[in-house]
Design a protein around this motif. Structure first.
Motif, PDB file in Angstrom:
ATOM      1  N   GLY A 140      -8.014  25.139 -22.534  1.00  0.00           N
ATOM      2  CA  GLY A 140      -7.962  26.497 -23.046  1.00  0.00           C
ATOM      3  C   GLY A 140      -8.521  26.608 -24.445  1.00  0.00           C
ATOM      4  N   TRP A 141      -8.822  27.823 -24.811  1.00  0.00           N
ATOM      5  CA  TRP A 141      -9.210  28.162 -26.177  1.00  0.00           C
ATOM      6  C   TRP A 141      -8.211  29.191 -26.707  1.00  0.00           C
ATOM      7  N   TYR A 142      -7.754  28.959 -27.914  1.00  0.00           N
ATOM      8  CA  TYR A 142      -6.883  29.878 -28.625  1.00  0.00           C
ATOM      9  C   TYR A 142      -7.590  30.294 -29.912  1.00  0.00           C
ATOM     10  N   LEU A 187      -3.875  33.282 -27.070  1.00  0.00           N
ATOM     11  CA  LEU A 187      -4.683  32.644 -26.041  1.00  0.00           C
ATOM     12  C   LEU A 187      -5.923  33.485 -25.788  1.00  0.00           C
ATOM     13  N   THR A 209      -8.644  30.399 -20.478  1.00  0.00           N
ATOM     14  CA  THR A 209      -8.267  29.132 -19.878  1.00  0.00           C
ATOM     15  C   THR A 209      -9.172  28.838 -18.689  1.00  0.00           C
ATOM     16  N   THR A 257     -10.846  30.709 -14.009  1.00  0.00           N
ATOM     17  CA  THR A 257     -10.767  31.136 -15.402  1.00  0.00           C
ATOM     18  C   THR A 257      -9.877  32.357 -15.572  1.00  0.00           C
ATOM     19  N   TYR A 295      -8.881  35.275 -18.931  1.00  0.00           N
ATOM     20  CA  TYR A 295      -9.277  35.725 -20.259  1.00  0.00           C
ATOM     21  C   TYR A 295      -8.285  36.739 -20.822  1.00  0.00           C
ATOM     22  N   CYS A 300      -9.312  24.497 -29.559  1.00  0.00           N
ATOM     23  CA  CYS A 300      -9.380  23.971 -28.209  1.00  0.00           C
ATOM     24  C   CYS A 300      -8.039  23.329 -27.877  1.00  0.00           C
ATOM     25  N   LEU A 302      -4.332  21.928 -22.016  1.00  0.00           N
ATOM     26  CA  LEU A 302      -3.097  22.592 -21.610  1.00  0.00           C
ATOM     27  C   LEU A 302      -2.112  21.591 -21.032  1.00  0.00           C
TER      28      LEU A 302
END
Length: 113
Positions: free
Chosen positions: A35-37, A47, A50, A57, A59, A95, A98
């Protein structure tokens, strides 16, 4: 021990694009969701996107149709393609593997108007 190395942040003008990369090691990358936060000044970390091990995915509503998360299991790397950037996208982007603890340093994205 999981290690994540991010790259690709920077200063960009409104409407332009950036691609963030995150190279992972210390885990079986292909089976780990990623994931990207992001965290903007004075705000909580949120968040952004993911991606599952199978490529599904999700969003945040604020980035849908503008950002794309992807992964290259051969390179143990996850990407975040960010298009049509807005000033409100300005934040430190993180990054995350998870299900694994800890946060890496993050990469700054600044969108100027």
């Amino acid at each position: 021990q999981v290690q994540l190395v991010e790259s690709g942040g920077g200063l960009v003008q409104v409407g332009r694009s950036l691609r963030l990369s995150c190279a992972a090691s210390g885990l079986i990358f292909s089976v780990n969701p990623m994931g990207w936060y992001r965290q903007a000044p004075g705000k909580q970390r949120e968040l952004v996107a993911t991606i599952s091990s199978g490529g599904s995915t999700n969003y945040a509503d604020s980035v849908k149709d503008r950002f794309t998360i992807s992964r290259d299991n051969a390179k143990n790397t996850v990407y975040l393609q960010m298009n049509s950037l807005k000033p409100e996208d300005t934040a430190v982007y993180y990054c995350k593997a998870l299900g694994r603890g800890g946060w890496v340093q993050g990469t700054q994205v600044t969108v100027s108007s």
